[in-house]
Enzyme design. Sequence first.
Site, PDB file in Angstrom:
ATOM      1  N   ARG A   1       0.303  -4.997   2.822  1.00  0.00           N
ATOM      2  CA  ARG A   1      -0.870  -4.025   2.354  1.00  0.00           C
ATOM      3  C   ARG A   1      -0.967  -3.908   0.887  1.00  0.00           C
ATOM      4  NH1 ARG A   1      -2.430  -5.065   6.849  1.00  0.00           N
ATOM      5  NH2 ARG A   1      -3.047  -3.576   8.188  1.00  0.00           N
TER       6      ARG A   1
ATOM      7  N   GLU B   1      -9.141  -4.101  -1.997  1.00  0.00           N
ATOM      8  CA  GLU B   1      -9.727  -5.309  -1.345  1.00  0.00           C
ATOM      9  C   GLU B   1     -10.842  -4.911  -0.362  1.00  0.00           C
ATOM     10  OE1 GLU B   1      -6.139  -6.495   1.392  1.00  0.00           O
ATOM     11  OE2 GLU B   1      -7.294  -6.132   2.963  1.00  0.00           O
TER      12      GLU B   1
ATOM     13  N   ASP C   1      -1.897 -11.958  -0.452  1.00  0.00           N
ATOM     14  CA  ASP C   1      -2.840 -12.007   0.745  1.00  0.00           C
ATOM     15  C   ASP C   1      -3.771 -10.786   0.861  1.00  0.00           C
ATOM     16  OD1 ASP C   1      -4.111 -13.338   2.840  1.00  0.00           O
ATOM     17  OD2 ASP C   1      -3.040 -11.994   4.299  1.00  0.00           O
TER      18      ASP C   1
ATOM     19  N   HIS D   1      -6.670 -11.735   2.669  1.00  0.00           N
ATOM     20  CA  HIS D   1      -6.287 -10.908   4.036  1.00  0.00           C
ATOM     21  C   HIS D   1      -6.486 -12.054   5.038  1.00  0.00           C
ATOM     22  CE1 HIS D   1      -5.214  -6.964   5.529  1.00  0.00           C
ATOM     23  NE2 HIS D   1      -4.832  -7.752   6.132  1.00  0.00           N
TER      24      HIS D   1
HETATM   25  P1  NAD Z   1       6.954  -3.855  12.035  1.00  0.00           P
HETATM   26  O1  NAD Z   1       6.471  -2.271  12.517  1.00  0.00           O
HETATM   27  O2  NAD Z   1       7.588  -4.604  13.092  1.00  0.00           O
HETATM   28  O3  NAD Z   1       7.866  -3.717  10.795  1.00  0.00           O
HETATM   29  C1  NAD Z   1       7.922  -3.043   9.904  1.00  0.00           C
HETATM   30  C2  NAD Z   1       9.378  -2.556   9.177  1.00  0.00           C
HETATM   31  O4  NAD Z   1       8.997  -2.138   8.147  1.00  0.00           O
HETATM   32  C3  NAD Z   1      10.233  -2.008  10.305  1.00  0.00           C
HETATM   33  O5  NAD Z   1      11.467  -2.562  10.325  1.00  0.00           O
HETATM   34  C4  NAD Z   1      10.198  -0.732   9.525  1.00  0.00           C
HETATM   35  O6  NAD Z   1      11.410   0.071   9.876  1.00  0.00           O
HETATM   36  C5  NAD Z   1      10.160  -0.875   8.148  1.00  0.00           C
HETATM   37  N1  NAD Z   1       9.896   0.368   7.227  1.00  0.00           N
HETATM   38  C6  NAD Z   1       9.306   1.412   7.607  1.00  0.00           C
HETATM   39  N2  NAD Z   1       9.060   2.265   6.588  1.00  0.00           N
HETATM   40  C7  NAD Z   1       9.807   1.472   5.665  1.00  0.00           C
HETATM   41  C8  NAD Z   1      10.106   1.984   4.315  1.00  0.00           C
HETATM   42  N3  NAD Z   1       9.715   3.240   3.823  1.00  0.00           N
HETATM   43  N4  NAD Z   1      10.733   1.233   3.441  1.00  0.00           N
HETATM   44  C9  NAD Z   1      11.223  -0.234   3.927  1.00  0.00           C
HETATM   45  N5  NAD Z   1      10.786  -0.681   4.975  1.00  0.00           N
HETATM   46  C10 NAD Z   1      10.212   0.188   6.045  1.00  0.00           C
HETATM   47  O7  NAD Z   1       5.733  -4.372  11.542  1.00  0.00           O
HETATM   48  P2  NAD Z   1       5.478  -5.801  11.515  1.00  0.00           P
HETATM   49  O8  NAD Z   1       4.522  -6.383  12.570  1.00  0.00           O
HETATM   50  O9  NAD Z   1       6.413  -6.664  10.932  1.00  0.00           O
HETATM   51  O10 NAD Z   1       4.253  -5.840  10.173  1.00  0.00           O
HETATM   52  C11 NAD Z   1       4.423  -5.533   8.882  1.00  0.00           C
HETATM   53  C12 NAD Z   1       3.213  -5.176   8.049  1.00  0.00           C
HETATM   54  O11 NAD Z   1       2.594  -6.320   7.890  1.00  0.00           O
HETATM   55  C13 NAD Z   1       2.033  -4.063   8.852  1.00  0.00           C
HETATM   56  O12 NAD Z   1       2.437  -2.560   8.615  1.00  0.00           O
HETATM   57  C14 NAD Z   1       0.911  -4.692   8.276  1.00  0.00           C
HETATM   58  O13 NAD Z   1       0.605  -4.033   7.285  1.00  0.00           O
HETATM   59  C15 NAD Z   1       1.148  -6.116   7.674  1.00  0.00           C
HETATM   60  N6  NAD Z   1       0.302  -7.015   8.301  1.00  0.00           N
HETATM   61  C16 NAD Z   1      -0.654  -8.018   7.464  1.00  0.00           C
HETATM   62  C17 NAD Z   1      -1.300  -8.940   8.228  1.00  0.00           C
HETATM   63  C18 NAD Z   1      -1.994  -9.925   7.240  1.00  0.00           C
HETATM   64  O14 NAD Z   1      -3.081 -10.408   8.041  1.00  0.00           O
HETATM   65  N7  NAD Z   1      -1.831  -9.759   6.025  1.00  0.00           N
HETATM   66  C19 NAD Z   1      -1.249  -9.049   9.539  1.00  0.00           C
HETATM   67  C20 NAD Z   1      -0.616  -8.198  10.257  1.00  0.00           C
HETATM   68  C21 NAD Z   1       0.393  -7.137   9.619  1.00  0.00           C
END
Ligand code: NAD
Length: 343
Positions: free
Chosen positions: A233, A262, A257, A294
Amino acid sequence: MKIAFFDTKPYDVPAFERYAKEYGVTFKYFETKLNADTAELAKGADGVCAFVNDTVDAAVIDRLEQMGVKLLALRCAGFNNVDMKHAFGRIHVLRVPAYSPYAVAEHAMALLLTSIRRIHKAYIRTKDFNFSLSGLTGFDLHGKTVGVIGTGRIGRVFIDICRGFGMRVLAYDKFPSRELESDLLRYVSLEELFAQSDIISLHCPLTDDTRHIIDGRALSSCKKGVVIINTSRGALVDAEALLAGIKSRQVGAACLDVYEEEADLFFEDNSGHIMEDDTLARLISMPNVIVTSHQAFLTEEALANIAETTVKNISDFLNNGQCPNELCYRCGNTEDCKVGKCF
Ligand code: NAD
């Protein structure tokens, strides 16, 4: 079941229509984003379907509730654009927790390789029959240290990919998974991750804790020449600080990305407009910054999974009054709450 679908893009419709009939859901597609001015379009619908840059703040939630809209079906995993506290007790929020972690993790690696092997420069040169190699020297990933912040679904796939390249992995997570630790992966403090990583990739959600987790202070504690990858994000990175880091050469490259501001730019063709955002314009002008808009989620597999899960979520909820992918502000979506008991 009628659902008002906001921020529709051409690639959404075929994927959603494929599942809509099967599950008895009717979508009305709107190109406009959901916000306080457009919420009215949902009149008469049972629910709304929204994406990452729709605004679901208190005003929008109140308007939806007044119109009898019971359901917000997010067709994404992140929900930082929803006022979850205000939504609680007013509108049920469903999401797609995972659709293809591979899509995002592979895009992160694609950006990294493009950047450090100067593929973006080479592509343009050879298109012009310029076969000079001057200025295209990269570096090996093998043996380098990558710092991964967030070791959830996407972070873990990215870690596997990095291991395939023979990289050493340091990880930071608020909730570490100790079973991931091995000779090739160690959980460390954020300070140690910043100090030791050649490359840092962000895979945590955007929360109050993580907003600007990469700021000026963090960057100055990194190795000189650090490469920053953000496919998570935009607001995880303070873009002004990143730009200052690029200018001072403290940051060797950035692969983005996502971008904090954005919402009004990404996903749209702005090529005929004057770019008002000076920070983004300056970042894009840098030879060592790559920006995609994105796009990391955008694979055929991910689109199909997003559409199927979203439609199934809507159908589960409207037919049975419960859905395993409901988000809960009160309990943080524990197993118990997955049937919406808290609400
Ligand atoms: P997920 O929930 O499986 O994993 C997130 C991880 O972050 C977890 O292990 C959690 O414990 C950890 N976390 C939470 N708070 C934290 C903190 N304060 N410090 C460090 N780590 C922390 O999520 P995911 O499916 O792996 O997705 C991760 C992120 O990717 C999403 O939150 C989303 O913002 C982003 N995303 C981006 C796109 C894109 O197209 N660019 C697509 C999907 C997801």
